[in-house]
Design an enzyme around this catalytic site. Structure first.
Site, PDB file in Angstrom:
ATOM      1  N   ARG A 144     -43.564 -41.359 -17.519  1.00 12.20           N
ATOM      2  CA  ARG A 144     -42.628 -40.553 -16.711  1.00 12.20           C
ATOM      3  C   ARG A 144     -43.254 -39.185 -16.525  1.00 12.20           C
ATOM      4  NH1 ARG A 144     -36.066 -40.181 -16.394  1.00 12.20           N
ATOM      5  NH2 ARG A 144     -36.475 -42.112 -15.280  1.00 12.20           N
ATOM      6  N   TYR A 161     -41.028 -32.117 -21.872  1.00 15.78           N
ATOM      7  CA  TYR A 161     -41.369 -32.632 -23.198  1.00 15.78           C
ATOM      8  C   TYR A 161     -42.859 -32.380 -23.464  1.00 15.78           C
ATOM      9  CZ  TYR A 161     -36.811 -34.809 -23.839  1.00 15.78           C
ATOM     10  OH  TYR A 161     -35.471 -35.028 -24.028  1.00 15.78           O
ATOM     11  N   SER A 208     -32.385 -46.416 -15.763  1.00 12.91           N
ATOM     12  CA  SER A 208     -33.149 -45.236 -16.152  1.00 12.91           C
ATOM     13  C   SER A 208     -32.863 -44.923 -17.625  1.00 12.91           C
ATOM     14  CB  SER A 208     -32.710 -44.050 -15.269  1.00 12.91           C
ATOM     15  OG  SER A 208     -33.730 -43.095 -15.163  1.00 12.91           O
ATOM     16  N   GLY A 237     -29.752 -43.960 -12.868  1.00 16.09           N
ATOM     17  CA  GLY A 237     -29.178 -43.380 -14.080  1.00 16.09           C
ATOM     18  C   GLY A 237     -27.662 -43.368 -14.060  1.00 16.09           C
ATOM     19  N   GLN A 266     -38.565 -46.394 -23.820  1.00 18.76           N
ATOM     20  CA  GLN A 266     -39.176 -45.093 -23.545  1.00 18.76           C
ATOM     21  C   GLN A 266     -39.461 -44.397 -24.871  1.00 18.76           C
ATOM     22  OE1 GLN A 266     -37.035 -41.517 -22.148  1.00 18.76           O
ATOM     23  NE2 GLN A 266     -38.454 -41.484 -20.421  1.00 18.76           N
TER      24      GLN A 266
HETATM   25  C1  LIG Z   1     -26.711 -38.821 -20.293  1.00 17.68           C
HETATM   26  C2  LIG Z   1     -28.128 -38.742 -19.801  1.00 17.68           C
HETATM   27  C3  LIG Z   1     -29.166 -38.928 -20.691  1.00 17.68           C
HETATM   28  C4  LIG Z   1     -30.491 -38.899 -20.240  1.00 17.68           C
HETATM   29  N1  LIG Z   1     -31.507 -39.180 -21.134  1.00 17.68           N
HETATM   30  C5  LIG Z   1     -32.774 -39.327 -20.668  1.00 17.68           C
HETATM   31  C6  LIG Z   1     -33.796 -39.859 -21.510  1.00 17.68           C
HETATM   32  O1  LIG Z   1     -33.567 -40.287 -22.643  1.00 17.68           O
HETATM   33  N2  LIG Z   1     -35.042 -39.927 -20.994  1.00 17.68           N
HETATM   34  C7  LIG Z   1     -35.326 -39.542 -19.700  1.00 17.68           C
HETATM   35  O2  LIG Z   1     -36.484 -39.622 -19.280  1.00 17.68           O
HETATM   36  N3  LIG Z   1     -34.361 -39.086 -18.880  1.00 17.68           N
HETATM   37  C8  LIG Z   1     -33.097 -39.012 -19.323  1.00 17.68           C
HETATM   38  N4  LIG Z   1     -32.102 -38.668 -18.449  1.00 17.68           N
HETATM   39  C9  LIG Z   1     -32.429 -38.569 -16.998  1.00 17.68           C
HETATM   40  C10 LIG Z   1     -32.166 -39.918 -16.293  1.00 17.68           C
HETATM   41  O3  LIG Z   1     -33.020 -40.941 -16.790  1.00 17.68           O
HETATM   42  C11 LIG Z   1     -32.390 -39.818 -14.781  1.00 17.68           C
HETATM   43  O4  LIG Z   1     -33.733 -39.559 -14.533  1.00 17.68           O
HETATM   44  C12 LIG Z   1     -31.521 -38.716 -14.148  1.00 17.68           C
HETATM   45  O5  LIG Z   1     -30.181 -38.828 -14.578  1.00 17.68           O
HETATM   46  C13 LIG Z   1     -31.593 -38.774 -12.616  1.00 17.68           C
HETATM   47  O6  LIG Z   1     -31.198 -40.048 -12.134  1.00 17.68           O
HETATM   48  P1  LIG Z   1     -29.693 -40.308 -11.569  1.00 17.68           P
HETATM   49  O7  LIG Z   1     -29.451 -39.290 -10.504  1.00 17.68           O
HETATM   50  O8  LIG Z   1     -29.743 -41.731 -11.043  1.00 17.68           O
HETATM   51  O9  LIG Z   1     -28.744 -40.145 -12.719  1.00 17.68           O
HETATM   52  C14 LIG Z   1     -30.776 -38.652 -18.881  1.00 17.68           C
HETATM   53  C15 LIG Z   1     -29.718 -38.423 -17.991  1.00 17.68           C
HETATM   54  C16 LIG Z   1     -28.411 -38.498 -18.427  1.00 17.68           C
HETATM   55  C17 LIG Z   1     -27.294 -38.321 -17.424  1.00 17.68           C
END
Ligand SMILES: Cc1cc2nc3c(=O)[nH]c(=O)nc-3n(C[C@H](O)[C@H](O)[C@H](O)COP(=O)(O)O)c2cc1C
Length: 352
Positions: free
Chosen positions: A231, A183, A21, A322, A99
């Site tokens: 997204r 966003y 992710s 993620g 992305q």
């Molecule tokens: C440190 C961090 C940075 C993130 N940066 C982005 C990003 O750049 N773009 C985005 O769409 N989501 C971002 N997210 C959200 C993750 O892509 C993901 O959708 C979210 O953490 C839920 O998934 P998970 O439960 O597997 O972590 C970020 C999440 C974390 C923890």
């Protein structure tokens, strides 16, 4: 068919459906160029068995960054830096994807580990800038944005087309637009953030007008053979916000404009939006979008191998992971098999 079965999108075949992710590393220099941190971070995850590495939210223009440490893709030095990243990801065996981010009113905030972090505005005198958004309505704690003029819109569409061309020249094989989490794309769609009275505001069809222009601009700079993903929230999770019915209309329109897949990520438009925390919370919306005839992916609380099997194929076509992959770059290899000769890189077989 399982989560480990290849997936074809246009001319691209993804070797499996477990994908990194996009996660901001806030580790670019002021020039927005990928650094050695990015090479090491994405290289490790590419070697870790994910079918695709989605490089973090990368700004299409300086004033569309979330923070001053975001990656960018508006100049040639940045494209060259991304090319190095693409080479590393491809060489160690994954598919490089990017992305693109247009942060809108969630622009010009701090990095997570400084001061009040992402909830604090960085003012112009400290290196920040005034955000642009559909309406002059701030996200709590951040600066009041300036409502976009048609000139701003025209410039942004040019920025998007240029970023898509740059991503193609860098060698990325799939492009995702960040259209969720409050966003700019999401702000235009939601009545909670878009209060415009011109052509870009009003009912859902009107609020969709500029987001569809954004997709058209991306498609104009991105080759026909390569897939485009958006997204997208499945709903706003707040009274008066976008509903799942609205979002199936949006997804239908996106499919008609050359978007191959939606990547579900709900909420976060405003701090009061409900925060879903159960495993696979976004993937559970997947079946609602099946009738639209667009591929679906989702992220959210996937921490166990069993979640992958629960998600694909019943709920979605692919899963973005993620935080589990932040903790452990080899999470996907462990989820797949403990047999080293099966899927682990041969350089590591003697470890078993
Ligand atoms: C440190 C961090 C940075 C993130 N940066 C982005 C990003 O750049 N773009 C985005 O769409 N989501 C971002 N997210 C959200 C993750 O892509 C993901 O959708 C979210 O953490 C839920 O998934 P998970 O439960 O597997 O972590 C970020 C999440 C974390 C923890």
């Amino acid at each position: 068919m399982t989560v480990w079965t290849p997936l074809r999108l246009r001319e691209l075949t993804l070797p499996n459906r477990v994908w990194l992710s996009p996660m901001c590393q806030y580790s670019a220099g002021a020039d927005g160029v990928p650094t050695d941190w990015h090479l090491a971070h994405y290289g490790a995850r590419a070697a870790g068995g994910v079918g695709m590495v989605m490089v973090e939210c990368t700004a299409v223009a300086r004033d569309m960054r979330t923070t001053a440490r975001d990656l960018g893709i508006w100049d040639e030095q940045q494209v060259a830096g991304h090319r190095r990243l693409v080479e590393v990801i491809s060489t160690v065996g994954s598919v490089p994807a990017l992305q693109l981010g247009v942060a809108g009113r969630k622009s010009s905030h701090g990095v997570p580990w400084d001061n009040a972090g992402t909830r604090s505005a960085v003012p112009p005198e400290q290196g920040g800038w005034q955000p642009l958004a559909p309406s002059a309505v701030p996200f709590a704690g951040l600066a009041v944005p300036r409502a976009m003029s048609t000139t701003d819109g025209t410039r942004l569409l040019e920025d998007l087309a240029r970023a898509a061309r740059g991503a193609d020249r860098a060698g990325y094989r799939l492009l995702e637009l960040h259209g969720a989490n409050g966003y700019l794309f999401h702000e235009f769609l939601s009545p909670l953030a878009n209060h415009r009275t011109d052509d870009w505001g009003g009912d859902l069809q009107d609020r969709l007008r500029f987001p569809l222009e954004m997709v058209r601009a991306l498609r104009s700079g991105w080759p026909e053979a390569k897939p485009l993903v958006v997204r997208l929230p499945a709903e706003d999770l707040l009274d008066g916000g976008l509903t799942t019915e609205d979002m199936t209309v949006v997804a239908t329109q996106l499919a008609a404009h050359g978007v191959d897949m939606i990547d579900l990520s709900s909420g976060a438009l405003v701090p009061e939006a409900v925060r879903l925390t159960e495993p696979l919370h976004n993937a559970r919306y997947g079946p609602l979008f099946r009738t639209v005839g667009i591929r679906t992916a989702a992220s959210g609380m996937v921490f166990e191998a069993a979640h992958l099997d629960e998600a694909v194929p019943a709920l979605v076509d692919a899963v973005f992971v993620g935080r589990a992959l932040l903790r452990d770059p080899y999470w996907a290899l462990r989820a797949r098999s403990s047999d080293a000769t099966d899927s682990w890189p041969r350089q590591y077989h003697r470890a078993f």
